[in-house]
Design a protein around this motif. Structure first.
Motif, PDB file in Angstrom:
ATOM      1  N   GLU A 107       0.817  -1.201   0.000  1.00 32.68           N
ATOM      2  CA  GLU A 107       0.000   0.000   0.000  1.00 32.68           C
ATOM      3  C   GLU A 107       0.857   1.260   0.000  1.00 32.68           C
ATOM      4  O   GLU A 107       0.450   2.284  -0.524  1.00 32.68           O
ATOM      5  CB  GLU A 107      -0.923   0.002   1.215  1.00 32.68           C
ATOM      6  CG  GLU A 107      -2.028  -1.010   1.127  1.00 32.68           C
ATOM      7  CD  GLU A 107      -2.910  -0.972   2.350  1.00 32.68           C
ATOM      8  OE1 GLU A 107      -3.146   0.131   2.878  1.00 32.68           O
ATOM      9  OE2 GLU A 107      -3.351  -2.034   2.771  1.00 32.68           O
ATOM     10  N   ASN A 108       2.034   1.216   0.605  1.00 27.14           N
ATOM     11  CA  ASN A 108       2.898   2.391   0.691  1.00 27.14           C
ATOM     12  C   ASN A 108       3.797   2.529  -0.522  1.00 27.14           C
ATOM     13  O   ASN A 108       4.510   3.507  -0.635  1.00 27.14           O
ATOM     14  CB  ASN A 108       3.758   2.311   1.957  1.00 27.14           C
ATOM     15  CG  ASN A 108       2.911   2.426   3.194  1.00 27.14           C
ATOM     16  OD1 ASN A 108       1.820   2.968   3.160  1.00 27.14           O
ATOM     17  ND2 ASN A 108       3.403   1.911   4.298  1.00 27.14           N
ATOM     18  N   LEU A 120       5.007   2.958  -4.472  1.00 25.06           N
ATOM     19  CA  LEU A 120       4.596   3.769  -5.613  1.00 25.06           C
ATOM     20  C   LEU A 120       3.927   2.869  -6.644  1.00 25.06           C
ATOM     21  O   LEU A 120       4.312   1.715  -6.815  1.00 25.06           O
ATOM     22  CB  LEU A 120       5.821   4.448  -6.217  1.00 25.06           C
ATOM     23  CG  LEU A 120       6.645   5.318  -5.263  1.00 25.06           C
ATOM     24  CD1 LEU A 120       7.867   5.891  -5.973  1.00 25.06           C
ATOM     25  CD2 LEU A 120       5.810   6.423  -4.665  1.00 25.06           C
ATOM     26  N   LYS A 121       2.947   3.405  -7.321  1.00 21.10           N
ATOM     27  CA  LYS A 121       2.228   2.636  -8.344  1.00 21.10           C
ATOM     28  C   LYS A 121       2.957   2.768  -9.674  1.00 21.10           C
ATOM     29  O   LYS A 121       3.429   3.840 -10.037  1.00 21.10           O
ATOM     30  CB  LYS A 121       0.792   3.122  -8.435  1.00 21.10           C
ATOM     31  CG  LYS A 121       0.025   2.815  -7.139  1.00 21.10           C
ATOM     32  CD  LYS A 121      -1.374   3.351  -7.159  1.00 21.10           C
ATOM     33  CE  LYS A 121      -2.152   2.986  -5.921  1.00 21.10           C
ATOM     34  NZ  LYS A 121      -1.601   3.460  -4.668  1.00 21.10           N
ATOM     35  N   TYR A 160       4.941   9.485 -14.494  1.00 19.45           N
ATOM     36  CA  TYR A 160       4.403  10.620 -13.767  1.00 19.45           C
ATOM     37  C   TYR A 160       5.218  11.864 -14.105  1.00 19.45           C
ATOM     38  O   TYR A 160       6.446  11.807 -14.142  1.00 19.45           O
ATOM     39  CB  TYR A 160       4.422  10.342 -12.253  1.00 19.45           C
ATOM     40  CG  TYR A 160       3.653   9.087 -11.921  1.00 19.45           C
ATOM     41  CD1 TYR A 160       2.267   9.114 -11.824  1.00 19.45           C
ATOM     42  CD2 TYR A 160       4.309   7.872 -11.774  1.00 19.45           C
ATOM     43  CE1 TYR A 160       1.549   7.955 -11.572  1.00 19.45           C
ATOM     44  CE2 TYR A 160       3.601   6.708 -11.517  1.00 19.45           C
ATOM     45  CZ  TYR A 160       2.224   6.753 -11.415  1.00 19.45           C
ATOM     46  OH  TYR A 160       1.507   5.605 -11.174  1.00 19.45           O
ATOM     47  N   ASP A 206       4.343  12.043  -5.012  1.00 18.28           N
ATOM     48  CA  ASP A 206       2.955  12.079  -4.537  1.00 18.28           C
ATOM     49  C   ASP A 206       2.008  11.529  -5.597  1.00 18.28           C
ATOM     50  O   ASP A 206       1.075  10.784  -5.285  1.00 18.28           O
ATOM     51  CB  ASP A 206       2.545  13.504  -4.159  1.00 18.28           C
ATOM     52  CG  ASP A 206       3.262  14.017  -2.910  1.00 18.28           C
ATOM     53  OD1 ASP A 206       3.866  13.206  -2.175  1.00 18.28           O
ATOM     54  OD2 ASP A 206       3.225  15.249  -2.687  1.00 18.28           O
ATOM     55  N   GLN A 207       2.247  11.891  -6.869  1.00 21.15           N
ATOM     56  CA  GLN A 207       1.438  11.372  -7.972  1.00 21.15           C
ATOM     57  C   GLN A 207       1.531   9.856  -8.030  1.00 21.15           C
ATOM     58  O   GLN A 207       0.529   9.162  -8.197  1.00 21.15           O
ATOM     59  CB  GLN A 207       1.956  11.893  -9.310  1.00 21.15           C
ATOM     60  CG  GLN A 207       1.498  13.233  -9.738  1.00 21.15           C
ATOM     61  CD  GLN A 207       2.082  13.515 -11.113  1.00 21.15           C
ATOM     62  OE1 GLN A 207       3.257  13.846 -11.212  1.00 21.15           O
ATOM     63  NE2 GLN A 207       1.293  13.369 -12.144  1.00 21.15           N
ATOM     64  N   ALA A 209       2.366   7.753  -5.736  1.00 24.97           N
ATOM     65  CA  ALA A 209       1.733   7.113  -4.576  1.00 24.97           C
ATOM     66  C   ALA A 209       0.224   7.006  -4.795  1.00 24.97           C
ATOM     67  O   ALA A 209      -0.401   6.023  -4.399  1.00 24.97           O
ATOM     68  CB  ALA A 209       2.033   7.901  -3.308  1.00 24.97           C
ATOM     69  N   ASP A 210      -0.355   8.011  -5.457  1.00 22.86           N
ATOM     70  CA  ASP A 210      -1.796   8.013  -5.744  1.00 22.86           C
ATOM     71  C   ASP A 210      -2.142   7.297  -7.045  1.00 22.86           C
ATOM     72  O   ASP A 210      -3.311   7.031  -7.307  1.00 22.86           O
ATOM     73  CB  ASP A 210      -2.318   9.454  -5.835  1.00 22.86           C
ATOM     74  CG  ASP A 210      -2.244  10.188  -4.507  1.00 22.86           C
ATOM     75  OD1 ASP A 210      -2.175   9.521  -3.457  1.00 22.86           O
ATOM     76  OD2 ASP A 210      -2.251  11.436  -4.527  1.00 22.86           O
ATOM     77  N   GLY A 211      -1.136   7.058  -7.901  1.00 26.45           N
ATOM     78  CA  GLY A 211      -1.393   6.455  -9.204  1.00 26.45           C
ATOM     79  C   GLY A 211      -2.042   7.430 -10.175  1.00 26.45           C
ATOM     80  O   GLY A 211      -2.753   7.025 -11.082  1.00 26.45           O
ATOM     81  N   ASP A 212      -1.792   8.723 -10.006  1.00 24.93           N
ATOM     82  CA  ASP A 212      -2.407   9.765 -10.834  1.00 24.93           C
ATOM     83  C   ASP A 212      -1.476  10.139 -11.991  1.00 24.93           C
ATOM     84  O   ASP A 212      -0.464  10.804 -11.781  1.00 24.93           O
ATOM     85  CB  ASP A 212      -2.680  10.994  -9.969  1.00 24.93           C
ATOM     86  CG  ASP A 212      -3.275  12.149 -10.747  1.00 24.93           C
ATOM     87  OD1 ASP A 212      -3.616  11.978 -11.935  1.00 24.93           O
ATOM     88  OD2 ASP A 212      -3.382  13.244 -10.163  1.00 24.93           O
TER      89      ASP A 212
END
Length: 161
Positions: free
Chosen positions: A37-38, A40-41, A45, A144-145, A147-150
């Motif tokens: 969960e922690n 990076l996806k 990015y 941050d992106q 981590a969110d998968g954005d």
């Protein structure tokens, strides 16, 4: 001397269960920090500065694979899209004055980010401290992106320039 049957029929001490339970209870939060969960996806990015500075807008693009940053490109572009590291005249002028140039310091910053996997592990390059400050902001934004998968490009406010 106890017989084999007597040794095997003894019950474990009740305190042993308490100790085991406490160990599991106390170790669970530590081990859960290692979960995926922690991480990076996977994906690409990108973050870019909100404004041009001296005719250039800096950006950072990373590639995450298996939860790790495996590739990074840090550079700047002018309004036409021309890349700063390709500008040989700029390179010669900056190198003579600052002792470094875009094609050198951008690779230095990205190598540090890939090695440390965090902006906290990136040291400033002498002669490129303004770009280094922007690199740290951009690094945090892309992490941050990830981590969110954005995958949407993020704009980072320049601030104080």
């Amino acid at each position: 001397m106890q017989s084999f049957h007597q040794i095997n029929t003894r019950r474990p001490h009740p305190l042993l269960f308490c100790v085991l339970f406490l160990c599991i209870f106390l170790c669970a939060p530590i081990l859960s920090g290692c979960s995926s969960e922690n991480r990076l996806k996977d994906g690409f990015y990108t973050a870019e500065m909100s404004e041009y500075s001296h005719g250039w807008k800096e950006y950072l693009c990373i590639m995450v694979k298996s939860g790790q940053i495996v590739y990074a490109e840090f550079n700047a572009k002018d309004p036409s899209g021309y890349i700063k590291a390709w500008d040989n005249a700029y390179m010669q002028n900056m190198s003579a004055v600052e002792g470094t140039y875009p094609n050198e310091y951008t690779r230095n910053y990205t190598a540090q980010l890939i090695a440390s996997q965090s902006p906290d592990g990136v040291d400033a390059v002498s002669g490129a401290s303004h770009s280094g400050s922007n690199f740290l902001k951009l690094s945090q934004a892309v992490i941050d992106q990830a981590a969110d998968g954005d995958p949407e490009t993020v704009t980072v406010e320049a601030g104080g320039e």
